[in-house]
Scaffold this active site. Structure first.
Site, mmCIF file in Angstrom:
data_model
loop_
_atom_site.group_PDB
_atom_site.id
_atom_site.type_symbol
_atom_site.label_atom_id
_atom_site.label_comp_id
_atom_site.label_asym_id
_atom_site.label_seq_id
_atom_site.Cartn_x
_atom_site.Cartn_y
_atom_site.Cartn_z
ATOM 1 C CB ALA A 63 5.892 10.579 -7.820
ATOM 2 N N GLY A 106 3.767 5.600 -9.512
ATOM 3 C CA GLY A 106 4.206 6.176 -10.124
ATOM 4 C C GLY A 106 3.903 6.051 -11.617
ATOM 5 C CD GLU A 109 -0.705 6.769 -9.617
ATOM 6 O OE1 GLU A 109 0.973 6.944 -9.290
ATOM 7 O OE2 GLU A 109 -1.060 6.712 -9.117
ATOM 8 C CD GLU A 129 1.899 4.476 -5.417
ATOM 9 O OE1 GLU A 129 1.325 3.491 -5.726
ATOM 10 O OE2 GLU A 129 1.269 5.048 -6.796
HETATM 11 C C1 3H9 Z 1 4.197 7.904 -5.806
HETATM 12 O O1 3H9 Z 1 4.191 7.005 -7.115
HETATM 13 C C2 3H9 Z 1 3.104 8.362 -6.257
HETATM 14 C C3 3H9 Z 1 2.049 8.431 -7.275
HETATM 15 O O2 3H9 Z 1 0.902 7.486 -6.861
HETATM 16 C C4 3H9 Z 1 1.609 9.749 -7.741
HETATM 17 C C5 3H9 Z 1 1.108 10.614 -6.656
HETATM 18 C C6 3H9 Z 1 0.840 11.664 -7.030
HETATM 19 N N1 3H9 Z 1 12.274 8.463 -5.451
HETATM 20 O O3 3H9 Z 1 16.481 1.083 -2.966
HETATM 21 P P1 3H9 Z 1 17.598 2.036 -3.850
HETATM 22 C C7 3H9 Z 1 16.295 6.309 -4.460
HETATM 23 S S1 3H9 Z 1 5.035 7.428 -4.382
HETATM 24 C C8 3H9 Z 1 12.837 9.066 -4.936
HETATM 25 O O4 3H9 Z 1 18.705 2.116 -3.226
HETATM 26 P P2 3H9 Z 1 17.384 -0.849 -5.629
HETATM 27 C C9 3H9 Z 1 16.739 5.737 -3.276
HETATM 28 O O5 3H9 Z 1 16.589 6.241 -2.232
HETATM 29 C C10 3H9 Z 1 6.629 6.352 -5.030
HETATM 30 N N2 3H9 Z 1 14.034 8.556 -5.574
HETATM 31 O O6 3H9 Z 1 17.963 0.817 -5.369
HETATM 32 C C11 3H9 Z 1 17.765 5.360 -3.879
HETATM 33 O O7 3H9 Z 1 18.777 6.824 -3.028
HETATM 34 P P3 3H9 Z 1 20.116 6.603 -2.517
HETATM 35 C C12 3H9 Z 1 6.044 5.193 -5.051
HETATM 36 C C13 3H9 Z 1 13.833 7.436 -5.033
HETATM 37 O O8 3H9 Z 1 17.624 -0.960 -6.647
HETATM 38 C C14 3H9 Z 1 18.124 4.900 -5.000
HETATM 39 O O9 3H9 Z 1 17.246 5.953 -5.683
HETATM 40 N N3 3H9 Z 1 7.138 4.412 -5.958
HETATM 41 C C15 3H9 Z 1 13.173 6.925 -4.652
HETATM 42 O O10 3H9 Z 1 17.661 -1.603 -3.792
HETATM 43 C C16 3H9 Z 1 18.116 3.742 -5.253
HETATM 44 O O11 3H9 Z 1 17.451 3.034 -4.523
HETATM 45 C C17 3H9 Z 1 7.938 3.480 -4.402
HETATM 46 O O12 3H9 Z 1 7.748 3.869 -3.498
HETATM 47 C C18 3H9 Z 1 11.594 7.500 -5.779
HETATM 48 N N4 3H9 Z 1 10.012 7.373 -5.357
HETATM 49 O O13 3H9 Z 1 15.383 -0.032 -5.245
HETATM 50 C C19 3H9 Z 1 9.587 2.879 -5.165
HETATM 51 N N5 3H9 Z 1 13.330 5.499 -5.761
HETATM 52 O O14 3H9 Z 1 21.398 6.106 -3.658
HETATM 53 C C20 3H9 Z 1 10.608 3.226 -3.636
HETATM 54 C C21 3H9 Z 1 14.343 5.239 -5.427
HETATM 55 O O15 3H9 Z 1 20.581 8.278 -2.757
HETATM 56 N N6 3H9 Z 1 11.627 2.584 -4.302
HETATM 57 N N7 3H9 Z 1 14.748 6.444 -4.786
HETATM 58 O O16 3H9 Z 1 19.725 6.193 -1.360
HETATM 59 C C22 3H9 Z 1 12.144 1.136 -4.241
HETATM 60 O O17 3H9 Z 1 11.016 0.504 -4.004
HETATM 61 C C23 3H9 Z 1 13.168 0.543 -4.931
HETATM 62 O O18 3H9 Z 1 14.030 1.959 -4.622
HETATM 63 C C24 3H9 Z 1 13.460 -0.521 -6.092
HETATM 64 C C25 3H9 Z 1 15.186 0.182 -6.533
HETATM 65 C C26 3H9 Z 1 13.354 -0.654 -6.116
HETATM 66 C C27 3H9 Z 1 12.744 1.339 -7.188
#
Ligand code: 3H9
Length: 679
Positions: A63, A106, A109, A129
């Site tokens: 999400a 998500g 999911e 999450e």
């Molecule tokens: C969820 O899914 C809840 C569900 O159960 C549904 C409920 C209803 N959202 O980390 P990076 C941005 S909760 C918004 O530097 P990498 C990040 O801020 C979510 N933004 O790259 C960054 O922005 P900026 C569960 C996001 O390659 C840019 O993308 N998911 C999100 O080192 C690049 O990210 C997570 O917790 C997001 N979800 O790593 C996963 N994700 O360039 C969270 C990333 O402006 N994300 N951004 O600074 C991660 O773990 C890492 O970003 C990922 C990529 C491994 C995906």
């Protein structure tokens, strides 16, 4: 909205592509787009099977966390994921999910709502999450147990660690690993599927999750909540389980822990953005490195470089020191092999990247030279003068000093613009923080290079300015001072440490002091008399001096604030109380936490005021990644904002400290540190 989700037809296969860079988060418009595309393809008689794939570098990273921030602030609405997921699951035609990169939160999911899943070999899936204080909220806690079993689902949802495609295949989460082109492989697979298969119709068998529950920290809300939700899958029908999941999700979403953890998530990314160092600042490529000093720090830094594939020369002045350093490096790698974190051949490869030497040979080729010798300004100046004679013009000259004046070190060379501080934390091969200290004249490409290097070492670089102890250690001293004063007034070291570990700190201050060495603290106090009496208190603690005089240097001498047995287990020691205690007042845990943590906050405000740290968020990340501050409290400055600055300011006055001017002003204005930052 159309461009976020597109579809195309390949023979009898309909392909839905999600295009929401950089990570295809399910931002508003994406789930709606997916639902519309599924309905459109379902209605087409020429389409037999549907494939869903992520455009760009990944499937779906979850999400959109920004939208949760809006919901928490009461400004936004929850993303409408369920309708899209049901549209997929209820689709009359088989839906195959094609996963590359990561399917997280998500994203997984969404994938589980499909009837089948294929993935590239290097893909990862997970329900992370809990790391932002949430639980899966779009059916993850109900569908995952149906695919992977309750035990596996409980583990994935409660710990939040992603798993590899191979592991996901073995667990039944995906159906096939695709070699070669993902879309082609997914289409071929789609042609072979017999029909639809709804995940929610699969049976769930209960399993014992008590072992997982035992491993969870009682002060963290989300992991326990995730476990509750997964367990509901085993006892409730699907729809009811979903309702239960939503209730628990909402409770987590509106918790302080969730706010703090989301802050920590974005904070780590925010520190990489320095206003006067734009993204396109040129960097010096780092292909070869050299480290001076094979002690604990130098060895750890060499390992961090070798782990990232960078060949490194490791120099010390005598063979014995070099041998000791290398033996430690070997032991560390052997430990990783034994624990299964590394294969024996990978460890050998890494060791082979470290070239131990007594002389300076090869230093002229190094792209960066990192000095990690004993913490003495005179010695460091000598080393820099020597390095400068050898290093090529475009070589970055870095120092690992933790307290010394970076500008004075830089002045020992004729090219101070190439000099920068890279303050690694011990053990440097493990700890993620690097304080990057820009001197008065450090040129921007050198700063950008240090930031890029930290990133390539999988560390978090935080750029700070030069000043005693920079940010982290500077703030540590008033914190330590309060801890000592509390013992002088009647608390015990173990009470102080326990109060702060109960607060969430990874270690208490006395445990840290004994590990780092009382002699190290003592020496710094001798070198910088002007920095002590500490900034926060009007009184001076004398514990360190007394312990030092008694030869109690900490773990290394078997006694410091505690005594240590052969296994380095700490034992409370009444001799310490006899040595330092002056009073016997009963002191509450609350007073301990307030005095120690508010000392950090007050000093943090001074660090901001002086521009040593750029923003509150930089301080937070330093404390989260380098000092064991609990992520679920967001860092000292975020925590202060949550408590309320007026309350903290009042306590600071009651404690008789001099409040930082910034704390005083922001508290008077009724603002937060974060709000004060925003233009
Ligand atoms: C969820 O899914 C809840 C569900 O159960 C549904 C409920 C209803 N959202 O980390 P990076 C941005 S909760 C918004 O530097 P990498 C990040 O801020 C979510 N933004 O790259 C960054 O922005 P900026 C569960 C996001 O390659 C840019 O993308 N998911 C999100 O080192 C690049 O990210 C997570 O917790 C997001 N979800 O790593 C996963 N994700 O360039 C969270 C990333 O402006 N994300 N951004 O600074 C991660 O773990 C890492 O970003 C990922 C990529 C491994 C995906």
């Amino acid at each position: 909205m159309e461009h976020l989700v597109t579809f195309s037809i390949h023979g009898d296969i309909g392909v839905i592509a999600i295009n929401n860079p950089p990570v295809n988060a399910l931002s508003s418009g994406v789930p709606e787009g997916i639902k519309a595309a599924v309905h459109a393809l379902e209605a087409r008689p020429d389409v037999r099977v549907i494939v869903v794939i992520g455009g760009g570098r990944t499937f779906v990273a979850g999400a959109d966390i920004n939208e949760f921030v809006e919901v928490i602030a009461g400004r936004g609405t929850m993303p409408a994921l369920h309708p899209a997921l049901f549209a997929i699951e209820d689709c009359a035609k088989p839906v195959v999910m094609a996963i590359h990169g990561t399917a997280l939160g998500g994203g997984l999911e969404l994938a589980m709502a499909g009837h089948y899943r294929v993935a590239t070999a290097d893909a990862q899936v997970g329900q992370p999450e809990v790391k932002i204080g949430l639980i899966p909220g779009a059916g993850g806690t109900q569908r995952l147990p149906r695919l992977a079993g309750v035990a596996k689902a409980a583990e994935m949802c409660a710990f939040g660690e992603p798993i590899s495609a191979r592991e996901a295949l073995d667990a039944g989460i995906i159906d096939k690993i695709v070699d070669g082109d993902l879309l082609e492989g997914a289409i071929a697979f789609a042609r072979s599927v017999p029909g639809t298969r709804r995940t929610r119709d699969l049976p769930v068998t209960p399993a014992d999750t008590s072992e997982i529950r035992r491993k969870l920290r009682p002060n963290l809300m989300a992991p326990l909540a995730a476990l509750d939700a997964v367990e509901a899958a085993a006892t409730m029908p699907f729809e009811e389980g979903l309702r239960r999941e939503r209730e628990i999700f909402e409770r987590c979403l509106h918790s302080d822990q969730c706010k703090a953890l989301i802050h920590a998530f974005f904070a780590e990314r925010a520190v990489a953005k320095i206003p006067d160092i734009p993204k396109d600042t040129p960097v010096y490529p780092i292909r070869q490195a050299a480290v001076v000093g094979a002690g604990t720090m130098g060895g750890g830094i060499a390992m961090a470089l070798a782990n990232a594939g960078i060949p490194v020369r490791l120099k010390d002045t005598d063979q014995a020191a070099l041998d000791r350093g290398l033996a430690t490096i070997r032991k560390n790698y052997e430990r990783s092999v034994k624990s299964g974190r590394l294969t024996a051949s990978a460890a050998e490869e890494r060791i082979a990247r470290i070239a131990p030497q007594i002389g300076w040979e090869g230093f002229e080729q190094a792209d960066i030279i990192i000095e990690a010798v004993f913490e003495s300004l005179a010695l460091k100046k000598e080393v820099f003068a020597a390095i400068e004679k050898l290093a090529k013009a475009e070589c970055v000259l870095a120092s690992n000093t933790s307290t010394l004046d970076m500008d004075a070190i830089a002045a020992a060379t004729s090219r101070p613009q190439m000099v920068i501080g890279t303050h690694f934390f011990s053990p440097a091969n493990v700890m993620r923080l690097v304080e990057i200290v820009r001197g008065k004249v450090t040129e921007k490409p050198v700063i950008a290079t240090a930031m890029a290097l930290a990133k390539s070492l999988k560390k978090v670089g935080v750029v700070v300015r030069n000043g005693f102890g920079f940010v982290g250690n500077r703030m540590m001293f008033p914190y330590m001072e309060q801890a000592q004063l509390l013992v002088e007034e009647g608390a015990t070291p173990e009470q102080v440490d326990r109060a702060l570990t109960d607060f969430g700190m990874a270690m208490g201050p006395f445990g840290v002091a004994d590990l780092s060495g009382i002699d190290v603290f003592w020496r710094i106090m001798q070198e910088f008399p002007q920095e002590f009496p500490a900034a926060a208190g009007s009184m001076r603690a004398s514990g360190i001096e007394k312990l030092y005089a008694a030869g109690r240097y900490g773990q290394k001498t078997g006694a410091g604030w505690y005594r240590y047995d052969q296994n380095r287990k700490s034992i409370p020691d009444p001799d310490v109380l006899a040595l330092v205690q002056k009073g016997n007042r009963a002191i509450s845990d609350q007073e301990i936490v307030e005095r120690c943590i508010y000392a950090l906050v007050n000093e943090g405000a001074k660090v901001l005021e002086e521009g040593i740290a750029l923003r509150p968020v930089d301080i937070d990340v330093i404390y989260l990644t380098g000092y064991g501050f609990p992520a679920y409290r967001g860092g000292p400055m975020f925590y202060a904002d949550m408590v309320g600055l007026q309350g903290i300011y009042d306590r600071v006055l009651q404690f008789g400290w001099k409040p930082a001017a910034l704390l005083e002003r922001v508290a008077r204005e009724g603002k937060t540190f974060a709000a004060n930052e925003r233009p």
